[in-house]
Every structure is written in structure tokens, then in C-alpha cells.
Design an enzyme around this catalytic site. Structure first.
Site, PDB file in Angstrom:
ATOM      1  N   ASP A  93     -26.941  11.210   6.399  1.00 22.10           N
ATOM      2  CA  ASP A  93     -26.502  12.579   6.703  1.00 22.10           C
ATOM      3  C   ASP A  93     -26.606  13.533   5.514  1.00 22.10           C
ATOM      4  OD1 ASP A  93     -25.635  12.675   9.488  1.00 22.10           O
ATOM      5  OD2 ASP A  93     -24.242  11.092   8.910  1.00 22.10           O
ATOM      6  N   GLU A 105     -23.633  21.162   3.513  1.00 24.54           N
ATOM      7  CA  GLU A 105     -22.460  22.030   3.673  1.00 24.54           C
ATOM      8  C   GLU A 105     -21.145  21.240   3.635  1.00 24.54           C
ATOM      9  OE1 GLU A 105     -21.385  25.441   6.713  1.00 24.54           O
ATOM     10  OE2 GLU A 105     -21.447  23.521   7.749  1.00 24.54           O
ATOM     11  N   ASP A 106     -21.193  19.992   4.117  1.00 26.52           N
ATOM     12  CA  ASP A 106     -19.944  19.245   4.233  1.00 26.52           C
ATOM     13  C   ASP A 106     -19.413  18.733   2.899  1.00 26.52           C
ATOM     14  OD1 ASP A 106     -19.742  19.552   7.010  1.00 26.52           O
ATOM     15  OD2 ASP A 106     -21.300  18.034   7.285  1.00 26.52           O
ATOM     16  N   ARG A 161     -20.378   9.072   4.239  1.00 27.56           N
ATOM     17  CA  ARG A 161     -20.887  10.309   3.636  1.00 27.56           C
ATOM     18  C   ARG A 161     -20.303  10.583   2.244  1.00 27.56           C
ATOM     19  NH1 ARG A 161     -21.778  15.347   7.193  1.00 27.56           N
ATOM     20  NH2 ARG A 161     -22.991  15.655   5.310  1.00 27.56           N
ATOM     21  N   HIS A 188     -16.834  20.169  14.057  1.00 25.66           N
ATOM     22  CA  HIS A 188     -16.237  20.943  12.965  1.00 25.66           C
ATOM     23  C   HIS A 188     -15.788  22.319  13.455  1.00 25.66           C
ATOM     24  CE1 HIS A 188     -18.981  18.496  10.088  1.00 25.66           C
ATOM     25  NE2 HIS A 188     -17.739  18.153   9.811  1.00 25.66           N
ATOM     26  N   CYS A 195     -25.031  23.998   8.295  1.00 28.01           N
ATOM     27  CA  CYS A 195     -24.749  22.740   7.596  1.00 28.01           C
ATOM     28  C   CYS A 195     -25.833  22.304   6.620  1.00 28.01           C
ATOM     29  CB  CYS A 195     -24.460  21.648   8.596  1.00 28.01           C
ATOM     30  SG  CYS A 195     -25.764  21.423   9.764  1.00 28.01           S
TER      31      CYS A 195
END
Ligand code: CIR
Length: 245
Positions: free
Chosen positions: A51, A56-57, A76, A151, A238
Site C-alpha cells: 500500500d 497520504e496515510d 503499513r 477514511h 491518497c
């Protein structure tokens, strides 16, 4: 990542992902940003981090500092190191510590307001840590429940000054009393994730009806085909972190 097909999935069913097509779509996305005058700094692919494209995460970038997150999905967490290295030249760094978790996709910044989705990825401890880091900088952190999507920014994003694009099925519209709200077309539930850059909005080509609504408001929409990234439950915000210089 060449292993994108092994991505995390929460609310969408697994479908085969064509990694080469995903790379081509990501290239087009980068070109779209470059055409908007953005200087794009690409990070290397993470072969063992399926991922990793969803940068962005892993961080929240503000004018004053960047906060390196602790992503909710354990698979992640190793993504953050590369992103921290990339951001260090531009911002002082703070970070979210265990046991708290925050995914950047849950963080919607509107002026001095920071809305944080309490999703399956972002925990109350993560929100408290954000409050502690941001209160001295005069940001007001508001936690919000999100239901039915990954999200907060799957449900609502900013598309223009004082204007949000929203899917009211996934987040309570009452949380934004003083904002102009633009509803997605009901046939396009994933259409609330839009990436505003300057006066333009980068937006998935897959949601033409919602796009029409944006254009009727005079917003310039730049459609991008992100179908393979959508199969990995990602969209347009993202795949980048915006750093104003
Ligand atoms: C995940 O489940 O973490 C990824 N497959 C998708 C993350 C998308 N991130 C985002 O919209 N901010």
C-alpha cells in the site's frame, strides 16, 4: 509497489489488479500534478509494502510541521520511514506513538480546523495525540465518526474555499454547519474524494455525474483514470502529500 495486488482492503471486494496499468495511471496522475505547477518528488517503490503508493496515510503536513502517523493497519507501519526522510528537509517532524493509530486519510484540514475520522484505522489515542501536538499551534481538532467507508476523506473533502464535497451516508453533514456542502451524485458513492490544487480539482474519471455537479459550480475539474488504484481502495488524495513552500 509491484505487490499492490496484496493491498489491505476493508470495504471493497478484492478484484485482480493490473500492476502495470496501476503504474501507468499513477504516471498520468503525476503528470496531472506537474501540469498544475506542482513540483513532484516521487519516492521509490516499496516492493514489500503493497500500500506504499497511498502516501497520504503516513503523514499530515501543515505549514508549521509535519506529523508522521502510525497507520492503523500493521502491514503499513513500515511505510512511514521513507516518507519521514522525504519530509525532513521541509518541515519539523512530530509523530504519533503506540498504542495510538492515525491514518492521514482520516485527517481533513480546513483552515485552523482539523477534522479527524474515527475510522477502523484511527484510534481515540491517536486523536488525543493530534490534539496535544496541534493545540499549541492553535489548531482545533474535531473527531468525527465515519461509517461505511475507509477514511474520513473517503466521505468528505474540500473542493473550494468554504466548500466541501460530501457523501452524507458516510459522515454526518451536521459536523460542517458553516460550510457550503456539495453532495456527490447518489450513484457514485466513492465520488467524495477530490484533490484540490489551487483553483482546480483532480478527480476520478469514473464519477462523471459528480464531476458535472462540480463543473456546474464553476470548478475546473481535471479527470484522471485511477481505476486500478480504486480497486486497492484508494483514490486521488491518497497518492500524494502536498507540501507548500
Ligand atoms: C488501505 O487499505 O490502507 C489501502 N489499500 C488504501 C488506502 C487509501 N488511502 C487513502 O484513501 N487515504
Amino acid at each position: 509497489s509491484p505487490s499492490l495486488a496484496r493491498c489491505e482492503l476493508t470495504h471493497v471486494a478484492r478484484e485482480p489488479i493490473d500492476a502495470a496499468r496501476a503504474v501507468a495511471q499513477h504516471d498520468d496522475y503525476e503528470h496531472c500534478l506537474t501540469d498544475l505547477g506542482v513540483e513532484v518528488q516521487s519516492l521509490p517503490p516499496g516492493p514489500d509494502l503493497p500500500d506504499a503508493v497511498f502516501v497520504e496515510d503516513t503523514a499530515i503536513v501543515l505549514d508549521e510541521l509535519a506529523i508522521i502517523t502510525r497507520p492503523g493497519a500493521p502491514s503499513r507501519r513500515a511505510e512511514t520511514a521513507t516518507v519521514a526522510d522525504a519530509l525532513r528537509p521541509y518541515r519539523e517532524l512530530a509523530s504519533i506513538a503506540a498504542p495510538g493509530t492515525v491514518d492521514g486519510g482520516d485527517v481533513l484540514i480546513v483552515g485552523r480546523r482539523v477534522y479527524v475520522g474515527l475510522s477502523s484505522r484511527t484510534s481515540p489515542s491517536g486523536v488525543e495525540q493530534l490534539q496535544r501536538i496541534l493545540a499549541p499551534l492553535r489548531y482545533h481538532v474535531t473527531p468525527l465518526p465515519v461509517n461505511g467507508c475507509l477514511h474520513l476523506k473517503s466521505a468528505v473533502t474540500q473542493i473550494a474555499p468554504n466548500t466541501l464535497l460530501i457523501n452524507r451516508d458516510w459522515v454526518d453533514a451536521g459536523a460542517f454547519p458553516n460550510m457550503r456542502l456539495v453532495d456527490i451524485d447518489p450513484s457514485e458513492p466513492h465520488g467524495a474524494n477530490a484533490l484540490a490544487i489551487g483553483d482546480s480539482v483532480v478527480f476520478p474519471a469514473a464519477y462523471p455525474r459528480t464531476r458535472d455537479r462540480l463543473e456546474e459550480l464553476g470548478i475546473t475539474v481535471l479527470p484522471v483514470d485511477v481505476s486500478e488504484l480504486a480497486k486497492a481502495e484508494g483514490a486521488v488524495t491518497c497518492c500524494c502529500l502536498l507540501v507548500e513552500r
